[in-house]
Enzyme design. Structure first.
Site, mmCIF file in Angstrom:
data_model
loop_
_atom_site.group_PDB
_atom_site.id
_atom_site.type_symbol
_atom_site.label_atom_id
_atom_site.label_comp_id
_atom_site.label_asym_id
_atom_site.label_seq_id
_atom_site.Cartn_x
_atom_site.Cartn_y
_atom_site.Cartn_z
ATOM 1 C CE LYS A 20 16.662 37.828 37.608
ATOM 2 N NZ LYS A 20 16.929 36.501 37.016
HETATM 3 C C1 LIG Z 1 17.276 36.300 35.685
HETATM 4 C C2 LIG Z 1 17.982 35.050 35.314
HETATM 5 C C3 LIG Z 1 18.650 34.906 34.075
HETATM 6 C C4 LIG Z 1 18.629 35.975 33.008
HETATM 7 O O1 LIG Z 1 19.379 37.116 33.361
HETATM 8 P P1 LIG Z 1 19.155 38.507 32.574
HETATM 9 O O2 LIG Z 1 19.940 39.492 33.344
HETATM 10 O O3 LIG Z 1 17.679 38.774 32.617
HETATM 11 O O4 LIG Z 1 19.661 38.314 31.183
HETATM 12 C C5 LIG Z 1 19.342 33.734 33.827
HETATM 13 N N1 LIG Z 1 19.361 32.730 34.735
HETATM 14 C C6 LIG Z 1 18.724 32.824 35.918
HETATM 15 C C7 LIG Z 1 18.763 31.667 36.857
HETATM 16 C C8 LIG Z 1 18.021 33.984 36.264
HETATM 17 O O5 LIG Z 1 17.386 34.062 37.448
#
Ligand SMILES: *Cc1c(COP(=O)(O)O)cnc(C)c1O
Length: 476
Positions: free
Chosen positions: A120
């Site tokens: 993120k």
């Molecule tokens: C947020 C997250 C996901 C999922 O991603 P999306 O964009 O919501 O599909 C997968 N793995 C981790 C470690 C995350 O923080």
């Protein structure tokens, strides 16, 4: 570049107009009016670019209302080796997203080398710099209110810390996060970051955020904004690393690559779909879920059946524990031939707590045309995969990445180049790594002893008025 709502609202705003907002006025999500195309000549030129320059090239396709020199400065500032320094030993942090080859044709793209060790950061760091730029230009300020059970909140705080014109109020369930996650968030001493620990569960935090957002007068008066996963700029920023991963995994632009993505709210893989629509030679997009398999169910049956909160499992890949996927509407808009009337019809059902079945419609055939396949993984699969990748390749992976490796292996065809997106570092999920490997996960140097740093935060009852009073105190 103009943007349209998936539900057909007449306005067609530009990038900066939708940057600070969330939903379109009609409740839809924004997408480019048409997907910008990448020519073969551009692909060749982009192949050897360093990440920050590649980022500028991709972002310029989506952002036409920020002057090129300003956008360049923002990209240069965002994607630096210093920000993404938490890479595996032996990797070059200047790569930003290094590629690790586990076996010929099977790779991991490291997206979790940023400040909070989860993918993120890749988008949120850009958002922080874009927010600061646009707010300064307009002489405005924003108060970001959010709820988090871990990854999103800390990524937002590290992106917004010290940014002019931005304040963050982040609610988290008191005592419910891991010691590491708590230390990451609560040790921040920046004055514009406010951690509010709510005596309750994540849902209590979420309910308070929703209640504030529904109070239009309060929201306008105190300039309340959000940075949730439906934000278009976050999706756009994620498109960049599909290009980078493609170039790293191939020798020439005649080759194709498949990507496997551990998915929750469909934000990450939505960016892959967009990269493919722009002309990046992506063969297939393999979607991986954990036990919360609403998306796997859709891609294997054509039926979308969002779950009730009570039907959602707490798993060892917690960032994928979702009941419905907030970015999914973007993909369905393309799937139904970009017809907002159909999207409105389908989401009338979703918003009323139901779902929909695309069987018997011409849209199901497009799933293959768009290259999508899916699979799911369980706690036992996760443990076995973490163990296997560690013993056979000497590479430690986190629980979410393990879900994707498991599903990628199931789908991979002979000779198919496959890139698995690595979305977090194992240290964030130490308990499960212990269970799988009987040892502590690797910890990047900067994070040694983070649990012992002084922490700062406000503990509060799950009470809407108390939270509002707290916000008001800092906003006058
Ligand atoms: C947020 C997250 C996901 C999922 O991603 P999306 O964009 O919501 O599909 C997968 N793995 C981790 C470690 C995350 O923080």
């Amino acid at each position: 570049m103009r943007y349209v709502s998936t539900r057909g609202h007449a306005d067609k705003p530009e990038f900066c107009d939708i940057l600070l907002g969330g939903l379109a006025p009609d409740g839809g999500l924004y997408l480019p009016e048409t997907y910008p195309q990448v020519t073969p000549a551009e692909l060749s030129e982009w192949r050897d670019l360093p990440y920050h320059v590649l980022a500028l090239r991709v972002l310029q396709k989506f952002i036409t209302d920020i002057p090129a020199c300003d956008l360049k400065a923002i990209a240069d500032r965002t994607y630096t080796a210093r920000v993404y320094r938490h890479c595996r030993p032996g990797r070059d942090p200047a790569d930003i997203t290094p590629l690790t080859t586990l076996e010929p044709g099977f790779h991991l793209l490291e997206l979790s080398n940023g400040p909070t060790l989860a993918f993120k950061d890749m988008a949120m760091q850009l958002l922080g710099n874009l927010f600061e730029y646009v707010l300064a230009k307009r002489g405005e300020t924003i108060n970001i209110l959010g709820a988090t059970s871990g990854d999103t909140g800390s990524a937002a705080e590290y992106a917004m810390r010290g940014k002019h014109g931005v304040r963050v109020f982040m609610l988290s369930p008191d005592g419910k996060m891991s010691a590491f996650q708590r230390a990451q968030m609560y040790s921040l001493q920046d004055e514009n970051i406010h951690n509010i620990a709510i005596r309750g569960m994540f849902d209590d935090c979420q309910d308070i955020v929703k209640a504030v957002s529904n109070d239009a007068a309060f929201k306008a008066r105190y300039k309340i904004g959000a940075v949730n996963s439906i934000n278009w700029a976050r999706v756009a920023a994620q498109v960049i690393y599909y290009f980078k991963g493609y170039f790293e995994a191939t020798q020439s632009n005649g080759e194709q690559v498949s990507f496997c993505v551990p998915s929750g709210n469909f934000g990450n893989i939505c960016a892959g779909h967009i990269a493919r629509m722009m002309g990046l030679p992506i063969n297939r997009l393999v979607l991986a879920t954990n036990e919360n398999d609403v998306l796997d169910e859709f891609f294997s049956t054509g039926i979308y059946r969002p779950r009730q909160a009570a039907e959602t499992f707490v798993t060892s890949s917690p960032s994928m524990d979702i009941s419905k996927a907030s970015n999914f509407e973007r993909f369905v808009f393309d799937l139904v031939g970009r017809d907002p009337v159909v999207v409105r019809e389908l989401w009338t059902k979703v918003d009323a707590g139901g779902g929909f079945d695309l069987n018997g419609t011409p849209f199901v055939a497009r799933l293959a045309e768009f290259g999508f396949v899916s699979g799911r993984s369980t706690h036992a699969d996760r443990l076995a995969t973490i163990r296997d990748v560690w013993t056979r390749h000497g590479t430690m992976i986190d629980t979410h990445t393990a879900d994707a490796v498991k599903v990628a292996r199931e789908h991979r065809e002979p000779g198919e180049a496959m890139v698995v997106l690595e979305t977090a570092q194992p240290v964030k999920f130490a308990e499960t790594i212990q269970e799988a490997l009987g040892r502590e996960p690797l910890r990047p140097a900067d994070f040694v002893g983070i649990e012992e740093l002084p922490q700062r935060g406000e503990v509060m009852a799950a009470d809407l008025d108390a939270v509002k009073t707290y916000i008001v105190k800092f906003c006058v």
